[in-house]
Each structure stands twice: as C-alpha cells, then as structure tokens.
Design an enzyme around this catalytic site. Structure first.
Site, PDB file in Angstrom:
ATOM      1  N   ARG A   1       0.825  -1.211   0.000  1.00 26.09           N
ATOM      2  CA  ARG A   1       0.000   0.000   0.000  1.00 26.09           C
ATOM      3  C   ARG A   1       0.864   1.268   0.000  1.00 26.09           C
ATOM      4  O   ARG A   1       0.474   2.284  -0.565  1.00 26.09           O
ATOM      5  CB  ARG A   1      -0.996  -0.029   1.133  1.00 26.09           C
ATOM      6  CG  ARG A   1      -2.094  -1.094   0.863  1.00 26.09           C
ATOM      7  CD  ARG A   1      -3.121  -1.173   1.943  1.00 26.09           C
ATOM      8  NE  ARG A   1      -3.932   0.019   2.080  1.00 26.09           N
ATOM      9  CZ  ARG A   1      -4.983   0.330   1.324  1.00 26.09           C
ATOM     10  NH1 ARG A   1      -5.351  -0.492   0.338  1.00 26.09           N
ATOM     11  NH2 ARG A   1      -5.671   1.421   1.546  1.00 26.09           N
TER      12      ARG A   1
ATOM     13  N   THR B   1      -5.394   6.543  -1.961  1.00 29.43           N
ATOM     14  CA  THR B   1      -6.482   6.255  -2.898  1.00 29.43           C
ATOM     15  C   THR B   1      -6.760   7.427  -3.832  1.00 29.43           C
ATOM     16  O   THR B   1      -6.996   7.239  -5.021  1.00 29.43           O
ATOM     17  CB  THR B   1      -7.757   5.869  -2.118  1.00 29.43           C
ATOM     18  OG1 THR B   1      -7.444   4.789  -1.246  1.00 29.43           O
ATOM     19  CG2 THR B   1      -8.871   5.438  -3.053  1.00 29.43           C
TER      20      THR B   1
ATOM     21  N   HIS C   1      -5.697  -1.435  -7.419  1.00 27.35           N
ATOM     22  CA  HIS C   1      -6.275  -1.771  -6.112  1.00 27.35           C
ATOM     23  C   HIS C   1      -5.249  -2.618  -5.371  1.00 27.35           C
ATOM     24  O   HIS C   1      -4.591  -3.471  -5.965  1.00 27.35           O
ATOM     25  CB  HIS C   1      -7.567  -2.576  -6.284  1.00 27.35           C
ATOM     26  CG  HIS C   1      -8.015  -3.257  -5.025  1.00 27.35           C
ATOM     27  ND1 HIS C   1      -8.751  -2.605  -4.075  1.00 27.35           N
ATOM     28  CD2 HIS C   1      -7.797  -4.503  -4.553  1.00 27.35           C
ATOM     29  CE1 HIS C   1      -8.983  -3.441  -3.059  1.00 27.35           C
ATOM     30  NE2 HIS C   1      -8.407  -4.603  -3.337  1.00 27.35           N
TER      31      HIS C   1
ATOM     32  N   ASN D   1      -7.607   5.473 -10.310  1.00 27.07           N
ATOM     33  CA  ASN D   1      -6.340   5.442  -9.574  1.00 27.07           C
ATOM     34  C   ASN D   1      -5.511   4.204  -9.909  1.00 27.07           C
ATOM     35  O   ASN D   1      -4.693   3.770  -9.131  1.00 27.07           O
ATOM     36  CB  ASN D   1      -6.575   5.582  -8.073  1.00 27.07           C
ATOM     37  CG  ASN D   1      -7.443   4.494  -7.491  1.00 27.07           C
ATOM     38  OD1 ASN D   1      -7.717   3.476  -8.121  1.00 27.07           O
ATOM     39  ND2 ASN D   1      -7.888   4.703  -6.269  1.00 27.07           N
TER      40      ASN D   1
ATOM     41  N   ARG E   1       0.188   5.454  -7.887  1.00 27.14           N
ATOM     42  CA  ARG E   1      -0.931   6.351  -8.195  1.00 27.14           C
ATOM     43  C   ARG E   1      -0.464   7.767  -8.537  1.00 27.14           C
ATOM     44  O   ARG E   1      -1.031   8.397  -9.429  1.00 27.14           O
ATOM     45  CB  ARG E   1      -1.930   6.347  -7.049  1.00 27.14           C
ATOM     46  CG  ARG E   1      -2.693   5.030  -6.979  1.00 27.14           C
ATOM     47  CD  ARG E   1      -3.632   4.977  -5.811  1.00 27.14           C
ATOM     48  NE  ARG E   1      -4.455   3.775  -5.859  1.00 27.14           N
ATOM     49  CZ  ARG E   1      -4.904   3.150  -4.784  1.00 27.14           C
ATOM     50  NH1 ARG E   1      -4.624   3.603  -3.563  1.00 27.14           N
ATOM     51  NH2 ARG E   1      -5.649   2.065  -4.901  1.00 27.14           N
TER      52      ARG E   1
END
Length: 159
Positions: free
Chosen positions: A100, A106, A140, A137, A117
C-alpha cells in the site's frame, strides 16, 4: 516467510500501455506476481466486481450510488480490462503495509511522489464526483490480510 496479497490493475492502467510500467514498478520493489490474467470486463466480471467491493458499497451508502459509478468507470469508459493478481513478498515488512505504501493514497492527488498512483494517475475525487464515476487510480491493493484472503478467493478463477 512468504506473504501474499491481492492487487488488481484497473481499466485506466491499460491506457497508453501503462500496465507494463506499473507491473515493472511492482516487481522492482521486490513483490512477485505469482498469478495474473488480463480480463475483459463483461457483465459476469461486473458481478464479481460488485462482490469484491460489497463492503465499500455498504460503507458509502445508497446516496453515493457506488454500483452505478463502478459500472460507469469499469464498463463504459476507457479500456475494458482489469488484471487480478496474486502477489507475494518475502521481505521483512508486512506485505499489506509495504504494497500500500508503493501504491499510494487512494486519491491520486494525495499520493506521494514516486508511488504508483502519483506516477500514473492525475485524477481526483472531485473530478470523479463531477463525472459520476469512481476515481481512476490505476490499481487496487488489499487493505488487510483478511481482505486479501477474501479477494484472492473471490478472484480464484482468474488466478
């Protein structure tokens, strides 16, 4: 110890052949793509996407119209492909936190420079809301080990 998570390239990742650069970035950060498949977004795949995002749909509530926005984003606009991926990592960090951090926030305008992103999306929540769609974006990444296990199970036929 090998750890696993779920990641998925979204339709906007397939614009201008960005998917190859994104996959390289994932691999360059020590993550291994154990299984993946480029999948055309059909009505059957939309049903799986609705199952995949059911918690977000519940969290956002009926006024957000998440299913309609999902449909607008994944089925009507841009390339009609996704890439579900089973990803592994053998480093010292927790795979969820590590992946992440690489992916970024996000909302792409809030993502740190050098993240996937920030590098591959110039979209924002504000623009997406004005166009009644989800934010583009590009990727996931599961937000917990439990989510990763659930998402890997949901997408097992494509991995």
């Amino acid at each position: 110890m090998k750890q696993y998570t779920y990641m998925m390239l979204k339709p906007d990742a397939f614009q201008d052949q960005q998917q190859e650069k994104i996959l390289k970035m994932i691999k360059d950060h020590g993550l291994s793509i154990e299984a993946s498949q480029t999948v055309e977004v059909t009505m059957d795949v939309m049903k799986i996407l609705l199952e995949h995002y059911h918690q977000v749909i519940d969290e956002k509530g009926p006024d957000f119209h998440f299913p309609a926005r999902l449909f607008n984003t994944f089925y009507f606009h841009g390339p009609h492909y996704i890439m579900p991926m089973k990803v592994s990592y053998e480093g010292d960090e927790d795979i969820i936190a590590y992946s992440r951090k690489l992916v970024g926030k996000t909302n792409p305008v809030d993502a740190k420079e050098g993240t996937i992103r920030a590098t591959f999306s110039q979209d924002s929540y504000e623009l997406a809301d004005s166009e009644n769609r989800l934010v583009n974006n590009v990727i996931h990444a599961s937000d917990s080990i439990e989510s990763a296990q659930r998402e890997l199970q949901i997408w097992h036929d494509y991995l």
